[in-house]
Scaffold this motif. Sequence first.
Motif, PDB file in Angstrom:
ATOM      1  N   LEU A  69     -39.650  28.836  14.720  1.00 46.22           N
ATOM      2  CA  LEU A  69     -39.209  29.073  13.350  1.00 46.22           C
ATOM      3  C   LEU A  69     -38.029  28.180  12.987  1.00 46.22           C
ATOM      4  O   LEU A  69     -37.917  27.717  11.843  1.00 46.22           O
ATOM      5  CB  LEU A  69     -38.830  30.548  13.152  1.00 46.22           C
ATOM      6  CG  LEU A  69     -39.987  31.545  13.279  1.00 46.22           C
ATOM      7  CD1 LEU A  69     -39.476  32.980  13.143  1.00 46.22           C
ATOM      8  CD2 LEU A  69     -41.043  31.276  12.209  1.00 46.22           C
ATOM      9  N   ARG A  70     -37.132  27.932  13.969  1.00 44.18           N
ATOM     10  CA  ARG A  70     -36.015  27.041  13.698  1.00 44.18           C
ATOM     11  C   ARG A  70     -36.482  25.602  13.503  1.00 44.18           C
ATOM     12  O   ARG A  70     -35.908  24.853  12.723  1.00 44.18           O
ATOM     13  CB  ARG A  70     -35.009  27.095  14.867  1.00 44.18           C
ATOM     14  CG  ARG A  70     -34.131  28.334  14.857  1.00 44.18           C
ATOM     15  CD  ARG A  70     -32.960  28.159  15.795  1.00 44.18           C
ATOM     16  NE  ARG A  70     -33.401  27.947  17.165  1.00 44.18           N
ATOM     17  CZ  ARG A  70     -33.589  28.904  18.053  1.00 44.18           C
ATOM     18  NH1 ARG A  70     -33.373  30.182  17.702  1.00 44.18           N
ATOM     19  NH2 ARG A  70     -33.976  28.618  19.278  1.00 44.18           N
TER      20      ARG A  70
ATOM     21  N   THR B 149     -43.532  25.783   9.375  1.00 42.42           N
ATOM     22  CA  THR B 149     -44.364  26.990   9.439  1.00 42.42           C
ATOM     23  C   THR B 149     -44.315  27.749   8.116  1.00 42.42           C
ATOM     24  O   THR B 149     -44.366  28.981   8.111  1.00 42.42           O
ATOM     25  CB  THR B 149     -43.875  27.911  10.575  1.00 42.42           C
ATOM     26  OG1 THR B 149     -42.491  28.251  10.329  1.00 42.42           O
ATOM     27  CG2 THR B 149     -44.007  27.226  11.926  1.00 42.42           C
ATOM     28  N   GLU B 150     -44.220  27.001   6.992  1.00 39.62           N
ATOM     29  CA  GLU B 150     -44.087  27.693   5.714  1.00 39.62           C
ATOM     30  C   GLU B 150     -45.313  28.496   5.346  1.00 39.62           C
ATOM     31  O   GLU B 150     -45.229  29.453   4.572  1.00 39.62           O
ATOM     32  CB  GLU B 150     -43.765  26.691   4.590  1.00 39.62           C
ATOM     33  CG  GLU B 150     -44.845  25.651   4.344  1.00 39.62           C
ATOM     34  CD  GLU B 150     -44.710  24.451   5.267  1.00 39.62           C
ATOM     35  OE1 GLU B 150     -45.467  23.480   5.073  1.00 39.62           O
ATOM     36  OE2 GLU B 150     -43.870  24.497   6.187  1.00 39.62           O
TER      37      GLU B 150
ATOM     38  N   LEU C 153     -47.432  32.720   9.545  1.00 42.81           N
ATOM     39  CA  LEU C 153     -46.698  33.974   9.678  1.00 42.81           C
ATOM     40  C   LEU C 153     -46.714  34.406  11.141  1.00 42.81           C
ATOM     41  O   LEU C 153     -47.780  34.425  11.773  1.00 42.81           O
ATOM     42  CB  LEU C 153     -47.317  35.063   8.801  1.00 42.81           C
ATOM     43  CG  LEU C 153     -47.391  34.732   7.303  1.00 42.81           C
ATOM     44  CD1 LEU C 153     -48.194  35.811   6.574  1.00 42.81           C
ATOM     45  CD2 LEU C 153     -45.997  34.618   6.704  1.00 42.81           C
TER      46      LEU C 153
ATOM     47  N   ALA D 150     -44.821  37.307  13.958  1.00 41.10           N
ATOM     48  CA  ALA D 150     -43.956  38.478  14.174  1.00 41.10           C
ATOM     49  C   ALA D 150     -44.217  39.023  15.573  1.00 41.10           C
ATOM     50  O   ALA D 150     -45.352  38.952  16.081  1.00 41.10           O
ATOM     51  CB  ALA D 150     -44.206  39.545  13.118  1.00 41.10           C
TER      52      ALA D 150
ATOM     53  N   THR E 229     -38.647  39.794  16.187  1.00 36.62           N
ATOM     54  CA  THR E 229     -38.401  38.484  15.584  1.00 36.62           C
ATOM     55  C   THR E 229     -39.615  38.113  14.743  1.00 36.62           C
ATOM     56  O   THR E 229     -40.664  38.758  14.819  1.00 36.62           O
ATOM     57  CB  THR E 229     -38.153  37.403  16.655  1.00 36.62           C
ATOM     58  OG1 THR E 229     -37.772  36.175  16.000  1.00 36.62           O
ATOM     59  CG2 THR E 229     -39.405  37.164  17.492  1.00 36.62           C
ATOM     60  N   GLY E 230     -39.485  37.038  13.957  1.00 38.06           N
ATOM     61  CA  GLY E 230     -40.601  36.554  13.157  1.00 38.06           C
ATOM     62  C   GLY E 230     -40.219  36.318  11.704  1.00 38.06           C
ATOM     63  O   GLY E 230     -39.090  36.621  11.290  1.00 38.06           O
ATOM     64  N   ASN E 231     -41.125  35.716  10.986  1.00 43.44           N
ATOM     65  CA  ASN E 231     -40.886  35.424   9.563  1.00 43.44           C
ATOM     66  C   ASN E 231     -41.787  36.241   8.639  1.00 43.44           C
ATOM     67  O   ASN E 231     -41.919  35.934   7.460  1.00 43.44           O
ATOM     68  CB  ASN E 231     -41.101  33.938   9.283  1.00 43.44           C
ATOM     69  CG  ASN E 231     -42.539  33.507   9.515  1.00 43.44           C
ATOM     70  OD1 ASN E 231     -43.319  34.248  10.115  1.00 43.44           O
ATOM     71  ND2 ASN E 231     -42.884  32.316   9.069  1.00 43.44           N
TER      72      ASN E 231
ATOM     73  N   PRO F 281     -42.672  38.948   6.127  1.00 44.88           N
ATOM     74  CA  PRO F 281     -41.834  39.702   5.211  1.00 44.88           C
ATOM     75  C   PRO F 281     -41.721  41.170   5.624  1.00 44.88           C
ATOM     76  O   PRO F 281     -42.690  41.791   6.080  1.00 44.88           O
ATOM     77  CB  PRO F 281     -42.553  39.556   3.868  1.00 44.88           C
ATOM     78  CG  PRO F 281     -43.328  38.293   3.996  1.00 44.88           C
ATOM     79  CD  PRO F 281     -43.741  38.221   5.418  1.00 44.88           C
TER      80      PRO F 281
ATOM     81  N   TYR G 164     -43.694  34.984  -3.018  1.00 42.25           N
ATOM     82  CA  TYR G 164     -43.390  34.549  -1.661  1.00 42.25           C
ATOM     83  C   TYR G 164     -43.814  33.089  -1.468  1.00 42.25           C
ATOM     84  O   TYR G 164     -43.103  32.309  -0.858  1.00 42.25           O
ATOM     85  CB  TYR G 164     -44.104  35.457  -0.659  1.00 42.25           C
ATOM     86  CG  TYR G 164     -43.767  35.138   0.771  1.00 42.25           C
ATOM     87  CD1 TYR G 164     -42.594  35.647   1.349  1.00 42.25           C
ATOM     88  CD2 TYR G 164     -44.611  34.347   1.545  1.00 42.25           C
ATOM     89  CE1 TYR G 164     -42.282  35.353   2.672  1.00 42.25           C
ATOM     90  CE2 TYR G 164     -44.299  34.060   2.865  1.00 42.25           C
ATOM     91  CZ  TYR G 164     -43.145  34.554   3.423  1.00 42.25           C
ATOM     92  OH  TYR G 164     -42.823  34.264   4.721  1.00 42.25           O
TER      93      TYR G 164
END
Length: 460
Positions: free
Chosen positions: A76-77, A81-82, A85, A87, A97-99, A101, A122
């Motif tokens: 993610l850093r 990965t826009e 998803l 998690a 952790t994860g992106n 929502p 989003y």
Amino acid sequence: MRLPELLRTAAFRLALWQGLLFLLVAAVLAGIVGWQVHMFGRDQLRAAIRADTQRLLEERDEPDRGGLRDEIAERLRAGGTEHTLIALLDAHGKRLTGNLPASIDLFGLAPGWHTVDMPRGYYADDGDDASAALWLQRLPDGSMLVVGRDRTGLNQLDETLAGAFAIASGAALLLALIGGLLLGRSYLRRVRVVGASAQRIMDGDLAARIPARAQGGDEFDLLARIQSLMESMRQVSNDIAHDLRTPLTHLRQRMETAARATDAQALRAALAQGQHDIDQVLSTFSAMLSIARIEARERRAGFGVVDLSVLLSDLAADYAPVAEERGQRLATRIAADIAVLGDRRLLQQLFANLIENAMTHSPAHTEIVLNLTSGGERDFLAVVADRGPGIPAAERTAVFKRFYRLDRSRATPGSGLGLALVQAIAELHGFCCAIEDNAPGARVLLRGARAAQQHATETP
């Protein structure tokens, strides 16, 4: 032509129904194609998600890397990965952790595939209808790995297909409407011409006719045949009146003579002559009825295989003595084993008419020819020729009409129906009948298809 008139035409309604039927068929096809394309896109999206999941698990197991939680954070850093998803949930469902929502509730979801709605806004390019496909996989330690991707591409593909179908459907319906208007305009114009001609006929102008186009061939051009049919009926009526007037006039004279007769011998003579006149009238009507029945195809159901070679040989044997009595000679050349599909009695009448016609118009000490040859593996050729005065080229087609007689034949007995009957029987059997010059005399040619004797028996 006003638009309401065009909209009420059968051609416009037919074109409109065809357009609607096309739309229905196109909708079914579009549904099938759209579903197949959608399933293909979904499978591609799922394959990409499974590949992402597999890479995460493989990188987690490498010795020089940390745990899965660290690997996800590192990815993610790194960015890029826009539309992906990720998690990681512990065994109690807590997010580690994860992106993904936080508004997406994963509690209670079983491992496997799921589709979830994304929060409004989003994805900036997805508007208000964003969604994502998620893959949930339970790990050996009880934790849950969630990997997914947004369905932007798949949604756009569905919308593109739906838009293309809508545009194609609208264009097809528009073309159907335009085509219907054009067809309705054309048919309405033709109908008006037919109506105008019919009105003129109803008003007493019997010479009015429906004009036929040069190329012909459609239903309205078939109506234009009314001219030839009416002229043919009028000609037949005139010919019947002309040909029957003479024997009926003679019959009246015979009756007047019989009424004035003073002795039995004169009375018997007058009655005999009257009977002859009546027989002539009945013969005319009998020939006309025979032609009508043949043209109505009443005898076709009883067709069978007829040995034409035997039939003509029998006729030659019957007419040869008659020709000798008239000082003529009947010469024959009949090939064997030639069979046709037809009615034996009608074929016998056809050739008997031709032979008698040739004998009537041939002088004494001349030869009448009756030939039957093979015109190939499937055809035959029959010829009846005489040495009479012949038929002028301009009248060789007209002699097949009812009551048509050459000028020089007006004084001879007959009704002018013999060759008309021949033509009717020939057409019933599918034969081609023609007349040629025999220099001198005439040659009547009959061509037709042969039948296979081995597949049927000869008709009695």
